[in-house]
Scaffold this active site. Structure first.
Site, short mmCIF file in Angstrom:
data_model
loop_
_atom_site.label_atom_id
_atom_site.label_comp_id
_atom_site.label_asym_id
_atom_site.label_seq_id
_atom_site.Cartn_x
_atom_site.Cartn_y
_atom_site.Cartn_z
N GLN A 115 0.87 -1.18 0.00
CA GLN A 115 0.00 0.00 0.00
C GLN A 115 0.90 1.22 0.00
OE1 GLN A 115 -1.56 1.99 3.38
NE2 GLN A 115 -1.38 3.40 1.64
N ASP A 123 -1.64 9.96 -3.97
CA ASP A 123 -0.43 10.16 -3.17
C ASP A 123 0.59 10.97 -3.96
OD1 ASP A 123 1.67 9.97 -1.39
OD2 ASP A 123 1.87 7.79 -1.52
N GLY A 162 -4.98 9.01 -0.51
CA GLY A 162 -3.62 9.48 -0.54
C GLY A 162 -2.63 8.50 0.07
N HIS A 163 -1.61 9.03 0.71
CA HIS A 163 -0.49 8.24 1.22
C HIS A 163 -0.94 7.24 2.29
CE1 HIS A 163 3.77 7.49 1.66
NE2 HIS A 163 3.73 7.74 2.96
N PHE A 164 -1.84 7.66 3.17
CA PHE A 164 -2.33 6.79 4.24
C PHE A 164 -3.75 6.35 3.92
CE2 PHE A 164 1.10 8.99 6.55
CZ PHE A 164 1.72 7.92 7.15
#
Length: 296
Positions: free
Chosen positions: A127, A239, A265-267
């Site tokens: 991920q 992201d 996004g990133h998380f």
């Protein structure tokens, strides 16, 4: 009923390593490897969502979360060193074979574990955990590589900015359509740990070591080609650190890779826990086999 999550500490090479653990110890093992600037806290909701079927282990890397934070003089803070501690923890816990979920910094640690012993890794979930240069998004990585190539006050300033509360919050909410889905507890928790005296120098040291991960990519790609390890990419497509091209690149060496791009996004776990959990349970249910040969 959700499975109970235990919060434990082990001593590995003289260092206290914190880890979260849940599920039946006899079940197939899933190791969750977190990224920067967080800790196993990022998996707090995923762990009980998987623990009815799997033995889930999520450590905090040295210098992160609740694990030890030795000084630069007492620990090298390289990705090789972080991997050695993670490998030592798994040996101590008697983990011989496992699937792994890798995110951000967890990816180069996971790749090193796989290169050390390819047969130990049963499956990979990534991920926003990169293995290809296609995933690097400007301008974030321009700043990192400028610093790694010529460390000094001018190139260090953007890296110190990456350790501020503003940027920590940005990593969580950037690319998420509905910011109210992301608890501010995340960046408050992470920032408190980043702000510990001496942690800035630890993070700068790891930034400087990052090119060793890129140098490793050809070996990682060869590992993918040789092993054809089952891989699921559940990726936050918005992201601006590791972009969607990083997810799609896995198909170059793993043509059967299962790639899902999410509007996050990133998380991505913060906004898309349910679909990611469903992807993982479906994927692992098909590729992990119990000793009695039934799908897990």
């Amino acid at each position: 009923m959700l499975s109970a999550v235990h919060h434990r500490t082990a001593t590995v090479d003289g260092l206290e390593v914190f880890y979260r653990e849940a599920g039946d110890p006899e079940a197939p093992v899933v190791v969750l490897l977190h990224g920067f600037p967080t800790s196993s806290h990022m998996f707090r909701r995923l762990i009980p969502a998987l623990a009815d079927r799997y033995h889930v282990i999520a450590p905090d890397h040295i210098g992160f979360g609740q694990s030890a934070m030795p000084s630069l003089q007492d620990f090298p803070y390289t990705f090789d060193a972080l991997t050695q501690v993670t490998s030592g923890l798994l040996r101590q816990l008697g983990v011989d074979r496992f699937a792994m979920y890798v995110h951000d910094y967890g990816a180069p640690i996971g790749w090193r574990l796989a290169l050390q012993d390819p047969d130990r890794v049963a499956a990979i979930i990534t991920q926003n955990g990169n293995a290809y240069t296609e995933g690097f998004v400007k301008p974030f990585w321009d700043g990192v590589f400028a610093y790694t190539q010529a460390p000094g006050p001018e190139t260090e300033a953007p890296m110190r900015a990456a350790l501020t509360a503003e940027v920590t919050r940005w990593q969580y909410v950037n690319g998420v359509a509905d910011h109210t889905l992301v608890s501010p507890d995340n960046w408050v928790h992470d920032q408190a740990l980043l702000d510990r005296p001496g942690n800035d120098e630890i993070q700068l040291r790891l930034f400087r070591d990052y090119p060793t991960n890129v140098d490793l990519y050809p070996r990682v790609h060869q590992y993918f080609r040789d092993s054809q390890v089952p891989l699921l990419a559940a990726w936050g497509a918005n992201d601006e650190i590791f972009g969607p091209a990083g997810a799609e690149a896995f198909g170059q060496d793993l043509p059967d890779a299962e790639i899902h791009l999410l509007e996050s996004g990133h998380f991505a776990l913060e906004s898309h826990l349910e679909p990611i959990t469903e992807y993982i349970r479906d994927f692992l249910g098909r590729v992990l086999v119990r000793p009695d040969r039934r799908p897990a």
